[in-house]
Design a protein around this motif. Sequence first.
Motif, PDB file in Angstrom:
ATOM      1  N   MET A  43       5.154  -0.016 -14.531  1.00 46.01           N
ATOM      2  CA  MET A  43       3.996  -0.914 -14.560  1.00 46.01           C
ATOM      3  C   MET A  43       3.000  -0.573 -13.450  1.00 46.01           C
ATOM      4  O   MET A  43       1.995  -1.260 -13.273  1.00 46.01           O
ATOM      5  CB  MET A  43       4.469  -2.367 -14.428  1.00 46.01           C
ATOM      6  CG  MET A  43       5.274  -2.858 -15.622  1.00 46.01           C
ATOM      7  SD  MET A  43       5.894  -4.547 -15.394  1.00 46.01           S
ATOM      8  CE  MET A  43       4.366  -5.487 -15.442  1.00 46.01           C
ATOM      9  N   GLN A  44       3.310   0.498 -12.688  1.00 39.48           N
ATOM     10  CA  GLN A  44       2.434   0.976 -11.621  1.00 39.48           C
ATOM     11  C   GLN A  44       2.137  -0.123 -10.584  1.00 39.48           C
ATOM     12  O   GLN A  44       3.001  -0.930 -10.274  1.00 39.48           O
ATOM     13  CB  GLN A  44       1.145   1.553 -12.230  1.00 39.48           C
ATOM     14  CG  GLN A  44       1.372   2.713 -13.187  1.00 39.48           C
ATOM     15  CD  GLN A  44       1.886   3.970 -12.498  1.00 39.48           C
ATOM     16  OE1 GLN A  44       1.356   4.417 -11.487  1.00 39.48           O
ATOM     17  NE2 GLN A  44       2.959   4.530 -13.017  1.00 39.48           N
ATOM     18  N   VAL A  45       0.894  -0.137 -10.084  1.00 42.27           N
ATOM     19  CA  VAL A  45       0.531  -1.078  -9.014  1.00 42.27           C
ATOM     20  C   VAL A  45       0.663  -2.533  -9.469  1.00 42.27           C
ATOM     21  O   VAL A  45       0.993  -3.424  -8.681  1.00 42.27           O
ATOM     22  CB  VAL A  45      -0.903  -0.793  -8.512  1.00 42.27           C
ATOM     23  CG1 VAL A  45      -1.948  -1.078  -9.584  1.00 42.27           C
ATOM     24  CG2 VAL A  45      -1.216  -1.626  -7.267  1.00 42.27           C
ATOM     25  N   GLU A  46       0.433  -2.767 -10.767  1.00 40.68           N
ATOM     26  CA  GLU A  46       0.553  -4.127 -11.302  1.00 40.68           C
ATOM     27  C   GLU A  46       1.986  -4.649 -11.125  1.00 40.68           C
ATOM     28  O   GLU A  46       2.199  -5.805 -10.729  1.00 40.68           O
ATOM     29  CB  GLU A  46       0.166  -4.131 -12.777  1.00 40.68           C
ATOM     30  CG  GLU A  46       0.085  -5.526 -13.376  1.00 40.68           C
ATOM     31  CD  GLU A  46      -0.359  -5.485 -14.841  1.00 40.68           C
ATOM     32  OE1 GLU A  46      -0.626  -6.557 -15.392  1.00 40.68           O
ATOM     33  OE2 GLU A  46      -0.427  -4.382 -15.406  1.00 40.68           O
ATOM     34  N   GLY A  47       2.954  -3.800 -11.404  1.00 43.10           N
ATOM     35  CA  GLY A  47       4.346  -4.203 -11.261  1.00 43.10           C
ATOM     36  C   GLY A  47       4.728  -4.487  -9.814  1.00 43.10           C
ATOM     37  O   GLY A  47       5.422  -5.464  -9.519  1.00 43.10           O
ATOM     38  N   GLY A  92       9.348  -5.640  -7.045  1.00 37.08           N
ATOM     39  CA  GLY A  92       8.140  -4.807  -7.165  1.00 37.08           C
ATOM     40  C   GLY A  92       8.482  -3.361  -7.444  1.00 37.08           C
ATOM     41  O   GLY A  92       7.833  -2.709  -8.276  1.00 37.08           O
ATOM     42  N   ILE A  93       9.499  -2.829  -6.757  1.00 37.11           N
ATOM     43  CA  ILE A  93       9.914  -1.432  -6.973  1.00 37.11           C
ATOM     44  C   ILE A  93      10.435  -1.237  -8.393  1.00 37.11           C
ATOM     45  O   ILE A  93      10.096  -0.259  -9.073  1.00 37.11           O
ATOM     46  CB  ILE A  93      10.982  -1.040  -5.929  1.00 37.11           C
ATOM     47  CG1 ILE A  93      10.359  -0.962  -4.531  1.00 37.11           C
ATOM     48  CG2 ILE A  93      11.622   0.304  -6.297  1.00 37.11           C
ATOM     49  CD1 ILE A  93      11.357  -0.788  -3.405  1.00 37.11           C
ATOM     50  N   VAL A  94      11.247  -2.173  -8.852  1.00 38.31           N
ATOM     51  CA  VAL A  94      11.809  -2.076 -10.210  1.00 38.31           C
ATOM     52  C   VAL A  94      10.696  -2.129 -11.259  1.00 38.31           C
ATOM     53  O   VAL A  94      10.646  -1.292 -12.181  1.00 38.31           O
ATOM     54  CB  VAL A  94      12.842  -3.200 -10.462  1.00 38.31           C
ATOM     55  CG1 VAL A  94      13.233  -3.250 -11.940  1.00 38.31           C
ATOM     56  CG2 VAL A  94      14.073  -2.987  -9.596  1.00 38.31           C
ATOM     57  N   LEU A  95       9.783  -3.112 -11.135  1.00 41.11           N
ATOM     58  CA  LEU A  95       8.693  -3.237 -12.118  1.00 41.11           C
ATOM     59  C   LEU A  95       7.731  -2.061 -12.047  1.00 41.11           C
ATOM     60  O   LEU A  95       7.253  -1.560 -13.075  1.00 41.11           O
ATOM     61  CB  LEU A  95       7.939  -4.546 -11.888  1.00 41.11           C
ATOM     62  CG  LEU A  95       8.696  -5.852 -12.167  1.00 41.11           C
ATOM     63  CD1 LEU A  95       7.823  -7.062 -11.833  1.00 41.11           C
ATOM     64  CD2 LEU A  95       9.131  -5.925 -13.623  1.00 41.11           C
ATOM     65  N   ILE A 106       0.834  -1.208   0.000  1.00 43.14           N
ATOM     66  CA  ILE A 106       0.000   0.000   0.000  1.00 43.14           C
ATOM     67  C   ILE A 106       0.868   1.257   0.000  1.00 43.14           C
ATOM     68  O   ILE A 106       0.598   2.225  -0.716  1.00 43.14           O
ATOM     69  CB  ILE A 106      -0.959  -0.008   1.214  1.00 43.14           C
ATOM     70  CG1 ILE A 106      -1.980  -1.146   1.069  1.00 43.14           C
ATOM     71  CG2 ILE A 106      -1.686   1.326   1.343  1.00 43.14           C
ATOM     72  CD1 ILE A 106      -2.849  -1.356   2.284  1.00 43.14           C
ATOM     73  N   LEU A 107       1.925   1.256   0.822  1.00 42.85           N
ATOM     74  CA  LEU A 107       2.810   2.420   0.892  1.00 42.85           C
ATOM     75  C   LEU A 107       3.486   2.698  -0.453  1.00 42.85           C
ATOM     76  O   LEU A 107       3.606   3.847  -0.873  1.00 42.85           O
ATOM     77  CB  LEU A 107       3.874   2.196   1.978  1.00 42.85           C
ATOM     78  CG  LEU A 107       3.373   2.206   3.425  1.00 42.85           C
ATOM     79  CD1 LEU A 107       4.494   1.821   4.370  1.00 42.85           C
ATOM     80  CD2 LEU A 107       2.803   3.572   3.800  1.00 42.85           C
ATOM     81  N   LEU A 108       3.902   1.641  -1.141  1.00 47.27           N
ATOM     82  CA  LEU A 108       4.530   1.806  -2.453  1.00 47.27           C
ATOM     83  C   LEU A 108       3.542   2.345  -3.476  1.00 47.27           C
ATOM     84  O   LEU A 108       3.885   3.161  -4.333  1.00 47.27           O
ATOM     85  CB  LEU A 108       5.106   0.474  -2.937  1.00 47.27           C
ATOM     86  CG  LEU A 108       6.357  -0.040  -2.218  1.00 47.27           C
ATOM     87  CD1 LEU A 108       6.714  -1.432  -2.719  1.00 47.27           C
ATOM     88  CD2 LEU A 108       7.533   0.910  -2.413  1.00 47.27           C
ATOM     89  N   THR A 109       2.287   1.908  -3.379  1.00 46.89           N
ATOM     90  CA  THR A 109       1.264   2.333  -4.333  1.00 46.89           C
ATOM     91  C   THR A 109       0.868   3.789  -4.110  1.00 46.89           C
ATOM     92  O   THR A 109       0.518   4.496  -5.054  1.00 46.89           O
ATOM     93  CB  THR A 109       0.011   1.441  -4.199  1.00 46.89           C
ATOM     94  OG1 THR A 109       0.417   0.084  -4.290  1.00 46.89           O
ATOM     95  CG2 THR A 109      -0.993   1.730  -5.291  1.00 46.89           C
ATOM     96  N   GLY A 110       0.950   4.251  -2.846  1.00 42.79           N
ATOM     97  CA  GLY A 110       0.520   5.607  -2.523  1.00 42.79           C
ATOM     98  C   GLY A 110       1.343   6.689  -3.187  1.00 42.79           C
ATOM     99  O   GLY A 110       0.908   7.833  -3.282  1.00 42.79           O
ATOM    100  N   ASN A 111       2.544   6.364  -3.661  1.00 43.12           N
ATOM    101  CA  ASN A 111       3.404   7.359  -4.305  1.00 43.12           C
ATOM    102  C   ASN A 111       3.305   7.359  -5.829  1.00 43.12           C
ATOM    103  O   ASN A 111       4.089   8.021  -6.500  1.00 43.12           O
ATOM    104  CB  ASN A 111       4.865   7.106  -3.897  1.00 43.12           C
ATOM    105  CG  ASN A 111       5.077   7.317  -2.415  1.00 43.12           C
ATOM    106  OD1 ASN A 111       4.554   8.267  -1.856  1.00 43.12           O
ATOM    107  ND2 ASN A 111       5.825   6.429  -1.781  1.00 43.12           N
TER     108      ASN A 111
END
Length: 492
Positions: free
Chosen positions: A436-440, A427-430, A282-287
């Motif tokens: 690839m946004q949240v999908e990655g 996940g961060i790289v993708l 969730i934290l990664l997606t929020g940015n």
Amino acid sequence: MELGDDDQITTEKLLNKEDQETSNSTSTLKKRIWLENKKLWVVAAPAIFTRFTTFGTGIISQAFIGHIGSKELAAFALVFTVFLRFAQGILLGMANGLETLCGQAYGAKQYHMLGIYLQRGWIVSIVASFLLLPVFIFTGPILKALGQDEEIADMAETMALWFIPIVFSFIVSYTCQMYLQAQSKNMIIAYLAAAALSIHVVLSWLLTMKYKFGIIGAMVSTILAFWIPNAGQLLFVTCGGCPQTWTGFSTLAFNDLWPVFKLSVSSGAMLCLEVWYNTVLILLTGNMKNAEVEIDALSICLNISGWELMISLGFMAAASVRIANELGSGNSKAAKFSIATIVTTSMSIGFVLFVIFLLYGGRIAYLFTESRDVVSTVAHLSPLLAFSILLNSIQPVLSGVAIGSGWQSTVAYVNLGSYYLIGVPIGIVLGYVFIMQVEGVWIGMLIGVFVQTIVLIIITCRTDWDKQVSIAQKRVNRWFVKVEHDSNSTNE
């Protein structure tokens, strides 16, 4: 060369004997599967129901607070999803150490030890709860340091103080659950959870909607919802519900606490590394760009996954109890058969859900939102959701096997490597480098879970279960305390 009449009769008898042996073998296997499933569901069904109701308690509180105000809802969501789950993960994980000890002692028929382990579990959990208090006392400054809105942070600071009694409720709740599950007596937990949920709905409506007590009313109802089952469990344990395993309070609970503490810390680390994994997602997606739609879609997917995970956690409880019981009783073959049965059962349910969400994931999203953009994103993410559900049907069961066997420290290292050294970086790289946004990000997370599952499968398959029986029996004997019914308890 033709067979004579006697040879032909002998051949027919041999063939009939082989057919009969095959039939008997098939019949025996079916009977074993049936008996194992009965033992499995005695633990799994109440455990699944209890987890559904506990998960539902937070949802109900959130729904009523949402009618009070948006800032109140945001403050509650922050404290509940970040701080309370942080504490919950630690205390539940530490209680899983008790699950290993109680399960193996019960299998070894050292029934009186379960009560002593329960009291040791209370001592360890009380210490851990007091260490967690600063997190709730200084919630406001912590949230402000993380860049949250000051008004919401101030409200969350006030609300966090109401969560302290809930944190202390986990001491009794999780330890008693592990103690009762080890004896396959967890139907009482399900009954109490159902009663508490019903009272919570009625009381929340009365205090927030009818009498307008606002946050105070909602939080009082929430606290009672967590403590009512605890009162029932304590009465059941201490007032005759477990005559074999509860022999009264004993000062022996204070003896040899360090090994119990180490096992509890290993269990806590193992579970927390799993619980915090979704928070990182969730934290990664929020940015990300278009974060509002992405987070809404992701929250729907994680909500669905969360409900499904309650089923898997029920099987996790069943796996830990069955493996611990069989290892404690010295039956390595039965332990292996239990693993095969539980994994097959859980995976079958997971596969059915995998197909449903793979085909209808987008349509199911309309149950949570009317936004077409969000539904479209959920539909795009539904294959990942489906694979998450499939992996969730295997991985928690294997974690349950680890708990039943006492491998918590090993699995903690596996979780650290597969989740945070493989899953999160990928996940961060993708997500960010390949845009690839949240999908990655989610693909990276799935890779982490997949790696963890494969490693746990390899560990389970390569384990010498006869050796595990020996280790379990040494553990039981290590902490064995002889009880003389006509006098005070003494060390063996």
